[in-house]
Scaffold this motif. Sequence first.
Motif, PDB file in Angstrom:
ATOM      1  N   SER A 107      54.105  42.830  47.436  1.00  0.00           N
ATOM      2  CA  SER A 107      54.148  41.964  48.611  1.00  0.00           C
ATOM      3  C   SER A 107      55.298  42.328  49.539  1.00  0.00           C
ATOM      4  N   GLU A 108      56.388  42.805  48.949  1.00  0.00           N
ATOM      5  CA  GLU A 108      57.556  43.162  49.753  1.00  0.00           C
ATOM      6  C   GLU A 108      57.249  44.277  50.745  1.00  0.00           C
ATOM      7  N   GLU A 109      56.244  45.093  50.420  1.00  0.00           N
ATOM      8  CA  GLU A 109      55.872  46.171  51.334  1.00  0.00           C
ATOM      9  C   GLU A 109      55.412  45.622  52.669  1.00  0.00           C
ATOM     10  N   LEU A 110      54.572  44.597  52.636  1.00  0.00           N
ATOM     11  CA  LEU A 110      54.057  44.024  53.880  1.00  0.00           C
ATOM     12  C   LEU A 110      55.178  43.374  54.672  1.00  0.00           C
ATOM     13  N   LEU A 111      56.046  42.650  53.992  1.00  0.00           N
ATOM     14  CA  LEU A 111      57.172  42.019  54.687  1.00  0.00           C
ATOM     15  C   LEU A 111      58.076  43.073  55.315  1.00  0.00           C
ATOM     16  N   ASN A 112      58.303  44.144  54.594  1.00  0.00           N
ATOM     17  CA  ASN A 112      59.121  45.237  55.110  1.00  0.00           C
ATOM     18  C   ASN A 112      58.449  45.897  56.310  1.00  0.00           C
ATOM     19  N   ALA A 113      57.127  46.087  56.227  1.00  0.00           N
ATOM     20  CA  ALA A 113      56.379  46.703  57.321  1.00  0.00           C
ATOM     21  C   ALA A 113      56.475  45.867  58.590  1.00  0.00           C
ATOM     22  N   ILE A 114      56.400  44.561  58.438  1.00  0.00           N
ATOM     23  CA  ILE A 114      56.498  43.663  59.598  1.00  0.00           C
ATOM     24  C   ILE A 114      57.872  43.779  60.243  1.00  0.00           C
ATOM     25  N   GLN A 115      58.895  43.762  59.416  1.00  0.00           N
ATOM     26  CA  GLN A 115      60.259  43.857  59.934  1.00  0.00           C
ATOM     27  C   GLN A 115      60.478  45.174  60.678  1.00  0.00           C
ATOM     28  N   ILE A 116      60.003  46.261  60.100  1.00  0.00           N
ATOM     29  CA  ILE A 116      60.168  47.574  60.726  1.00  0.00           C
ATOM     30  C   ILE A 116      59.367  47.658  62.019  1.00  0.00           C
ATOM     31  N   ALA A 117      58.146  47.130  62.007  1.00  0.00           N
ATOM     32  CA  ALA A 117      57.312  47.148  63.213  1.00  0.00           C
ATOM     33  C   ALA A 117      57.970  46.364  64.341  1.00  0.00           C
ATOM     34  N   ARG A 118      58.563  45.224  64.019  1.00  0.00           N
ATOM     35  CA  ARG A 118      59.222  44.400  65.042  1.00  0.00           C
ATOM     36  C   ARG A 118      60.415  45.125  65.667  1.00  0.00           C
ATOM     37  N   SER A 119      61.033  45.982  64.887  1.00  0.00           N
ATOM     38  CA  SER A 119      62.216  46.694  65.390  1.00  0.00           C
ATOM     39  C   SER A 119      61.846  47.997  66.093  1.00  0.00           C
ATOM     40  N   GLY A 120      60.540  48.253  66.201  1.00  0.00           N
ATOM     41  CA  GLY A 120      60.095  49.438  66.915  1.00  0.00           C
ATOM     42  C   GLY A 120      59.834  50.646  66.046  1.00  0.00           C
ATOM     43  N   GLY A 121      59.886  50.469  64.731  1.00  0.00           N
ATOM     44  CA  GLY A 121      59.658  51.581  63.827  1.00  0.00           C
ATOM     45  C   GLY A 121      58.246  51.609  63.275  1.00  0.00           C
ATOM     46  N   LYS A 122      58.028  52.507  62.312  1.00  0.00           N
ATOM     47  CA  LYS A 122      56.724  52.643  61.689  1.00  0.00           C
ATOM     48  C   LYS A 122      56.889  52.631  60.174  1.00  0.00           C
ATOM     49  N   TYR A 123      55.872  52.106  59.486  1.00  0.00           N
ATOM     50  CA  TYR A 123      55.950  52.018  58.030  1.00  0.00           C
ATOM     51  C   TYR A 123      54.611  52.426  57.425  1.00  0.00           C
ATOM     52  N   PHE A 124      54.667  53.255  56.393  1.00  0.00           N
ATOM     53  CA  PHE A 124      53.473  53.667  55.677  1.00  0.00           C
ATOM     54  C   PHE A 124      53.766  53.620  54.183  1.00  0.00           C
ATOM     55  N   SER A 125      52.866  53.007  53.425  1.00  0.00           N
ATOM     56  CA  SER A 125      53.080  52.850  51.987  1.00  0.00           C
ATOM     57  C   SER A 125      53.449  54.178  51.332  1.00  0.00           C
ATOM     58  N   PRO A 126      54.447  54.161  50.451  1.00  0.00           N
ATOM     59  CA  PRO A 126      54.870  55.397  49.765  1.00  0.00           C
ATOM     60  C   PRO A 126      53.756  56.061  48.987  1.00  0.00           C
ATOM     61  N   ALA A 127      52.750  55.282  48.561  1.00  0.00           N
ATOM     62  CA  ALA A 127      51.656  55.842  47.771  1.00  0.00           C
ATOM     63  C   ALA A 127      50.700  56.694  48.598  1.00  0.00           C
ATOM     64  N   LEU A 128      50.802  56.613  49.919  1.00  0.00           N
ATOM     65  CA  LEU A 128      49.941  57.405  50.791  1.00  0.00           C
ATOM     66  C   LEU A 128      50.378  58.865  50.791  1.00  0.00           C
ATOM     67  N   ASP A 129      49.457  59.742  51.159  1.00  0.00           N
ATOM     68  CA  ASP A 129      49.776  61.159  51.298  1.00  0.00           C
ATOM     69  C   ASP A 129      50.670  61.318  52.523  1.00  0.00           C
ATOM     70  N   GLN A 130      51.955  61.517  52.303  1.00  0.00           N
ATOM     71  CA  GLN A 130      52.911  61.543  53.401  1.00  0.00           C
ATOM     72  C   GLN A 130      52.729  62.761  54.311  1.00  0.00           C
ATOM     73  N   SER A 131      52.139  63.823  53.808  1.00  0.00           N
ATOM     74  CA  SER A 131      51.887  64.978  54.670  1.00  0.00           C
ATOM     75  C   SER A 131      50.855  64.632  55.734  1.00  0.00           C
ATOM     76  N   ILE A 132      49.862  63.815  55.352  1.00  0.00           N
ATOM     77  CA  ILE A 132      48.858  63.359  56.317  1.00  0.00           C
ATOM     78  C   ILE A 132      49.509  62.442  57.346  1.00  0.00           C
ATOM     79  N   VAL A 133      50.340  61.541  56.872  1.00  0.00           N
ATOM     80  CA  VAL A 133      51.032  60.610  57.769  1.00  0.00           C
ATOM     81  C   VAL A 133      51.851  61.379  58.801  1.00  0.00           C
ATOM     82  N   THR A 134      52.614  62.357  58.328  1.00  0.00           N
ATOM     83  CA  THR A 134      53.449  63.151  59.239  1.00  0.00           C
ATOM     84  C   THR A 134      52.611  63.905  60.251  1.00  0.00           C
TER      85      THR A 134
END
Length: 217
Positions: A107-134
């Motif tokens: 659950s903390e992931e979603l809360l963290n994502a919201i906080q980062i989004a509000r500050s102008g950043g981006k968040y992607f779950s660590p379990a995702l393929d980060q090479s695709i994200v990049t």
Amino acid sequence: MKARILLADDHSLVLDGIRRLLENQHHVIGSAADGQSLVREALRLRPEIVILDVTMPVLNGIDAAREIRKVLPKTKLVFISMHSNPVYVRKAIEAGGVAYVLKSGASEELLNAIQIARSGGKYFSPALDQSIVTEVTERSDQASQTVLELTGRQRQILQLIVEGKQNKEIADALYISVRTVEFHRARLMSRLGARSVADLTRFAVQEGIIAPTDGLS
């Protein structure tokens, strides 16, 4: 200050769970169970953040995000999904998503994502393929040309067709005539070089319009 958040998911238990998670720290101003309702509620409520699933009935989350972004470019789009498939991650980012959180995460992931989004950043779950994200983040303005060549109405009708809806059901859902549905169906078959609904389904899966399984998860 609490964020004004609009939620969208076609599973009521998921909606209730997210609402309970967020209500102490943020202001949940509404919810929707399908993409079409989400777009309507977003335009009415003008939220700071929209938390939405990728796959939803009537209009999928990715196309709903595109529609919202056209009118509310400052609204932050946070996707939450059970799908880690790179197709969905890619389409979500191309549609303007600033976060992609897996439902299997904490659950903390979603809360963290919201906080980062509000500050102008981006968040992607660590379990995702980060090479695709990049890769996709670096070229997020280069959305799939094939799907973008379809109008919003055509994409919506395509989704309903591959979900198994008949022409009359589609017409009723979209408040248009059966003849209009038939016209769009014919145009879709022609433009995509499809000979059957199976061909349309393969295209819809490839473009992230529906899930590879039943299209409604």
